[in-house]
Motif scaffolding. Structure first.
Motif, PDB file in Angstrom:
ATOM      1  N   ARG A   1       0.518  -1.428   0.348  1.00 57.44           N
ATOM      2  CA  ARG A   1      -0.379   0.342  -0.117  1.00 57.44           C
ATOM      3  C   ARG A   1       0.779   1.670  -0.135  1.00 57.44           C
ATOM      4  O   ARG A   1       0.389   2.534  -0.529  1.00 57.44           O
ATOM      5  CB  ARG A   1      -0.583  -0.551   1.321  1.00 57.44           C
ATOM      6  N   ILE A   2       1.857   1.457   0.741  1.00 58.79           N
ATOM      7  CA  ILE A   2       2.985   2.454   0.423  1.00 58.79           C
ATOM      8  C   ILE A   2       4.314   2.566  -0.111  1.00 58.79           C
ATOM      9  O   ILE A   2       4.596   3.664  -0.623  1.00 58.79           O
ATOM     10  CB  ILE A   2       3.487   2.184   2.540  1.00 58.79           C
ATOM     11  N   ARG A   3       4.009   1.186  -1.179  1.00 56.99           N
ATOM     12  CA  ARG A   3       5.200   1.628  -2.115  1.00 56.99           C
ATOM     13  C   ARG A   3       5.436   2.558  -2.816  1.00 56.99           C
ATOM     14  O   ARG A   3       5.576   3.198  -3.101  1.00 56.99           O
ATOM     15  CB  ARG A   3       4.617  -0.187  -2.882  1.00 56.99           C
ATOM     16  N   PRO A   4       3.827   2.993  -3.638  1.00 63.36           N
ATOM     17  CA  PRO A   4       3.771   4.420  -4.405  1.00 63.36           C
ATOM     18  C   PRO A   4       4.084   5.309  -4.067  1.00 63.36           C
ATOM     19  O   PRO A   4       4.809   6.614  -4.993  1.00 63.36           O
ATOM     20  CB  PRO A   4       2.723   3.678  -5.049  1.00 63.36           C
ATOM     21  N   HIS A   5       4.429   5.701  -2.374  1.00 61.17           N
ATOM     22  CA  HIS A   5       4.815   6.193  -2.205  1.00 61.17           C
ATOM     23  C   HIS A   5       6.020   7.244  -1.360  1.00 61.17           C
ATOM     24  O   HIS A   5       6.915   7.706  -0.673  1.00 61.17           O
ATOM     25  CB  HIS A   5       3.689   6.750  -0.719  1.00 61.17           C
ATOM     26  N   LEU A   6       6.772   5.867  -1.608  1.00 62.13           N
ATOM     27  CA  LEU A   6       8.144   5.305  -0.656  1.00 62.13           C
ATOM     28  C   LEU A   6       9.381   6.779  -1.405  1.00 62.13           C
ATOM     29  O   LEU A   6       9.506   7.344  -0.406  1.00 62.13           O
ATOM     30  CB  LEU A   6       8.942   4.225  -1.092  1.00 62.13           C
TER      31      LEU A   6
END
Length: 584
Positions: free
Chosen positions: A157-162
């Protein structure tokens, strides 16, 4: 207890509190200066989470956490937390006061990470594991967290925002090696669960933590649609531990009995963890209290009343609860009569409205159980009032009296204190009140005013005995199964759809969850939209539990008062017809 039933209550609340907090007693009080205010505290409150962590090691090979087929002892847990504390400090450079974000479901590693951060003096930032990617990105970014620990699902879920976060470290728990990406595996950095006992037997350097140093940031929904990080101190969370202990002692006093002395050799309290650890109830009131008392924590992978009953029987659970919804589901489960629940001694809940008849149902199906309820907020570090045992049976519609270290009062719109029995906003003062909202001085100044009084936003009345009755919320918020949902956040999502001209979000009553999300929408002239389309639209912007189960579409204006404010009281009455409604 039966011998004393006829003379209950043997003493008033004030008398019981006076006895329990007298000089020389375990709950002796003293007055200290906290941020310029003279506040009553428990003299024997542990000074920090680090102090509690070190003391907990004394429980040795006693089981601490049970998760499915995994069993973790206190010693193994201590070694794993110590090992990860070294990783955080030596590999990622986390120092006292640095923030570390944690996003995962209730796995054993949640506790290990929490205590590891606490042990090195860091500030733990537990984020809502149900949040969307943008919601989680906001929490990590706003808190300024240096390191983020996630499980497999939250990593995706957080991968695109890293890239936007600029983290010094990203650690993933229970994640396949080929899906780690830039994350490092917790099991590689520390060990696999079965190898925790083989980790080095050492302790971490003392970070020099003081009672009023920062300890936690728990995010709570804001009326602007952006969550606010409630900055909790070591004293805040450690005070909650004392408050939890005092409640049981007060019940003995009200019966005319002397509370028994703690017995380290007594069988441990076995608690079924049914609420998320990323809430203060799960973290402060259950995790910390269980660890400090040498209890056993039974983690359920995903809440299910039938699975809960299976675990109660298998693990001989002595305590469970969470929010009223979960208790209702257990009581009404078709499996209830087929499971052995005789081990259960206490059922406690809070965090959401509860029907008074829940107490009667508990006593009917658990005759020997003493139920309990309470009131608290993220900003009060959990417990503010407690209603338990005979007090709760006598006043099932009350949240109970305030704990001894808390002052509560009911005020009018100008902040003037109202007489007992009148309805107004509840203000709270005590050593459990958070410092404020992280990096939001204006919001802090509005919520915590002169003298250290926190404005709860809840409408209450207090009776002559000091019992509080929570009547409504001055803040525009509803609570679904213990989850706070601010209406403006859902309304903003609805307004983002081009066919929505006006929108109002109100609660739909629900027997189990307390409240469900409902909405009334005025469709813009010349536009067409279906309820299903709007629900899907909101679901793309917000977590699933915030999506209205029913959206009533209207073509006429929503009711408003002369000042132009939507009359939500009228709409709430309108939406009551959907009680029991289930979305397709």
């Amino acid at each position: 207890m039966a011998d004393n039933a006829a003379k209950w209550p043997a003493m008033t609340i004030e008398e019981a509190h006076a006895f329990l907090t007298a000089p020389g007693s375990p709950f002796e009080m003293e007055t200290v200066d906290i941020r310029g205010n003279k506040i009553r505290t428990y003299k024997n409150t542990p000074p920090s989470l680090r102090a509690i962590f070190d003391l907990g090691r004394a429980w040795g090979e006693r089981e601490f956490i049970v998760y499915e087929d995994e069993r973790l002892t206190y010693e193994s847990h201590y070694r794993a937390a110590t090992a990860f504390g070294r990783v955080l400090s030596e590999k990622y450079g986390v120092k006292k006061g640095d923030r570390v974000a944690l996003i995962m479901r209730n796995f054993p590693e949640w506790s290990i990470v929490f205590w590891a951060v606490a042990a090195i003096g860091g500030v733990i930032v537990p984020l809502n594991a149900w949040g969307t990617g943008p919601e989680l990105e906001y929490g990590v970014s706003d808190s300024g967290s240096k390191v983020l620990i996630v499980d497999h699902e939250r990593l995706d879920r957080i991968r695109p925002h890293l890239k936007a976060l600029g983290l010094d470290g990203l650690v993933a728990v229970r994640t396949p090696a080929d899906e780690l990406g830039v994350a490092e595996a917790f099991e590689t950095l520390v060990a696999k669960p079965q190898d925790y006992a083989k980790l080095p037997d050492d302790t971490l350097p003392d970070p020099g933590v003081h009672p009023d140093d920062d300890a936690t940031i728990f995010y709570t929904s804001g009326t602007t649609g952006k969550p606010k990080g409630a900055l909790g101190t070591q004293r805040n969370i450690c005070t909650n531990l004392m408050n939890a202990l005092l409640g049981g002692a007060r019940a003995f006093m009200r019966r005319g009995e002397i509370p028994p002395a703690p017995d380290p050799a007594a069988p441990p309290r076995i608690t079924l963890l049914s609420v998320p650890l990323f809430h203060v109830t799960g973290c402060h009131s259950i995790l910390v209290s269980t660890y400090a008392g040498g209890g056993k924590l039974i983690i359920i992978h995903k809440w299910n009343p039938e699975k809960a009953l299976e675990l109660i029987e298998r693990e001989r659970v002595t305590a469970f609860g969470g929010v009223p919804a979960m208790v209702w589901q257990v009581l009404e489960s078709p499996d209830f009569q087929t499971r052995d629940t005789s081990s259960v001694e206490s059922i406690g809940y809070g965090g959401a409205p509860s029907a008074p008849d829940l107490v009667a149902r508990i006593k009917q199906q658990f005759p020997k159980v003493q139920p309990s309820n309470g009131y608290g907020l993220t900003e009060t570090s959990a417990i503010t009032t407690q209603n338990l045992s005979e007090d709760y049976i006598a006043k099932p519609d009350s949240a109970g009296p305030a704990v001894p270290v808390c002052d509560i009062k009911v005020v009018d719109e100008k902040g003037n204190e109202l007489p007992r029995g009148q309805v107004g906003e509840l203000w709270i003062r005590g050593p459990n009140i958070v410092k404020g909202y992280w990096n939001k001085p204006e919001a802090t100044a509005a919520a915590i005013t002169e003298g250290g009084w926190f404005h709860s936003g809840d409408l209450v009345r207090i009776d002559d005995e000091g019992f509080a009755y929570i009547l409504d919320r001055a803040k525009d918020m509803l609570i679904r199964g213990g989850e706070n949902i601010y209406c403006v956040e859902v309304e903003d999502a609805l307004y983002a759809h081009p066919a929505v001209m006006d929108a109002a979000v109100v609660a739909i009553p629900h027997k189990v969850l307390g409240e469900e999300v409902g909405a009334v929408v005025q469709v813009a002239p010349g536009k067409q939209v279906s309820e299903e389309e709007l629900r899907a639209h909101v679901g793309k912007l917000l977590a699933a539990f915030k999506v209205p189960i029913k959206i009533e579409l209207r073509h006429e204006p929503l009711p408003r008062n002369p000042n132009g404010k939507i009359l939500k009281t009228v709409l709430r009455e309108d939406m009551k017809k959907y009680e029991g409604y289930r979305a397709a």
